[in-house]
Design an enzyme around this catalytic site. Structure first.
Site, short mmCIF file in Angstrom:
data_model
loop_
_atom_site.label_atom_id
_atom_site.label_comp_id
_atom_site.label_asym_id
_atom_site.label_seq_id
_atom_site.Cartn_x
_atom_site.Cartn_y
_atom_site.Cartn_z
N THR A 74 0.56 -0.98 -0.25
CA THR A 74 -0.03 0.15 0.35
C THR A 74 0.95 1.00 0.04
OG1 THR A 74 -1.84 -0.89 1.04
CG2 THR A 74 -1.86 1.50 1.04
N LEU A 158 -7.37 0.80 7.82
CA LEU A 158 -7.39 0.03 8.96
C LEU A 158 -7.70 0.95 9.97
CD1 LEU A 158 -3.07 -1.12 7.53
CD2 LEU A 158 -5.48 -2.57 7.57
N ARG A 234 4.48 3.06 9.97
CA ARG A 234 5.34 2.87 9.31
C ARG A 234 6.86 3.45 10.84
NH1 ARG A 234 4.32 0.38 5.81
NH2 ARG A 234 4.91 0.65 3.32
N ASP A 258 5.52 -2.85 15.00
CA ASP A 258 5.96 -4.03 13.94
C ASP A 258 6.18 -3.58 12.55
OD1 ASP A 258 5.06 -6.58 12.66
OD2 ASP A 258 3.65 -4.93 11.32
N GLU A 263 14.70 -0.68 7.47
CA GLU A 263 14.33 -2.50 8.19
C GLU A 263 15.42 -3.15 7.21
OE1 GLU A 263 9.57 -1.90 9.59
OE2 GLU A 263 10.34 -2.85 7.15
N HIS A 285 7.79 -6.52 11.25
CA HIS A 285 6.78 -6.49 9.97
C HIS A 285 6.31 -7.07 9.04
CE1 HIS A 285 6.57 -2.22 6.83
NE2 HIS A 285 6.00 -2.86 6.88
N ALA A 287 3.13 -7.74 10.32
CA ALA A 287 1.04 -7.48 10.58
C ALA A 287 0.40 -7.55 9.40
CB ALA A 287 1.17 -6.56 10.74
N TRP A 288 0.73 -7.58 8.45
CA TRP A 288 0.32 -7.65 7.61
C TRP A 288 0.37 -8.88 6.55
CZ3 TRP A 288 3.00 -9.27 2.39
CH2 TRP A 288 4.17 -9.39 2.69
#
Length: 318
Positions: A74, A158, A234, A258, A263, A285, A287-288
């Site tokens: 996204t 979200l 983010r 997260d 990263e 990272h 969560a998605w």
């Protein structure tokens, strides 16, 4: 025949099915691409797929055939949108695929921290229950979500989903207005008031020039109720040095993150320095990344490309 280059296939799980687009094409797949490899790999591409590999002005300038960038996420901060626009490159992104997985992860972090789940688990493993010599012990704080106040920064798909779940828990939901603005839309609460009133603050806004560092020293100083801070958005939304200081000095009770600013985070970064604290949970990272969500992303990604080639582009950014 169009040439499609996928720069970072490893950002999708191995079990994810990426079907072939329904038009003549050549697909080149790279597991991952370093920033200094991007320009060469996209130089003769018609369509580029990227999740996290950066597409900056210099690289785009060398891609004379490039017609489309299909972002496999996204967030589009990996793309120089101004440069893409100048070159007539269509940029599309993925939308609404994470409407279950990210809110669920948000509440997993929230519940674990609010109820001290990980510290109690560790205490049990350390033998504390036997030492207590009774049916329970009270070494770590426990607080309900019901009756508490949730502050949401970012009221898109979200943020709204998180708000609905919060209401089901019996939380009071405050949606923050724009930081620094005295005017708020109907249903919103001034940003600074949210900082002061919330027991839990959760971030669901995109990362851009306006939102970078939206939570920093100033904002931590406003947090009168010592809230839990949750970030599944983010990393750059939070000043990480200020976060570490806030955990040291007490403006916040806990942090569930997260994402990090860069990263993977460097071993000596603020996030790694605080990661082992009992009031901090740091996940990589993911969560998605439910199976269902990643497959929905992959399906939408190919559909976006097919629709562009058919002359009816979807989810166009910028």
């Amino acid at each position: 025949m169009l040439k499609i280059v996928f720069l970072d296939r490893d950002t999708l799980s191995p079990e994810t099915v990426l079907r072939a687009p329904a038009f003549p094409h050549e697909l080149i797949v790279h597991d991952r691409t370093a920033p200094d490899e991007v320009a060469e790999r996209i130089a003769d591409a018609d369509i580029v797929i990227s999740n996290k590999a950066p597409l900056r002005r210099e690289s785009l300038g060398r891609a004379s055939r490039l017609k489309m960038i299909a972002v496999a996420a996204t967030g589009t901060d990996i793309v120089d949108l101004a440069a893409a626009c100048e070159q007539g490159i269509t940029v599309s992104n993925i939308r609404n695929y994470a409407k279950h997985t990210v809110p669920e992860h948000t509440f997993a972090l929230m519940l674990a921290l609010r109820r001290s789940i990980l510290p109690y688990r560790q205490s049990v493993l350390d033998g504390r229950w036997q030492q207590a010599a009774q049916f329970c012990f009270f070494d770590h704080p426990i607080a309900d979500l019901g009756g508490s106040t949730l502050g949401i920064i970012g009221n898109g798909t979200l943020g709204k989903a998180v708000g609905r779940i919060a209401e089901a828990f019996g939380m009071t939901v405050l949606v923050a207005g724009r930081r620094g603005s005295n005017e708020v839309k109907p249903g919103q609460t001034p940003f600074d008031e949210v900082m002061r009133r919330a027991d839990v603050i959760t971030l669901h806004c995109p990362l851009n020039a306006e939102t970078r560092g939206i939570i920093g020293t100033r904002e931590f100083a406003l947090m009168e109720r010592k809230p839990i801070l949750i970030n599944t958005g983010r990393g750059g939304l939070v000043d990480e040095e200020a976060l570490e200081q806030a955990l040291d000095d007490g403006p916040i009770a806990a942090a569930g993150f997260d994402v990090t600013d860069g990263e993977p985070p460097a071993a000596d970064s603020p996030m790694m320095r605080i990661a082992a604290r009992p009031n901090v949970i740091l996940t990589p990272h993911v969560a998605w990344a439910s199976r269902e969500a990643i497959q929905a992303l992959a399906d939408q990604l190919i559909e976006n490309i097919e629709l562009f080639v058919a002359g009816t582009p979807r989810n166009v950014v910028g």
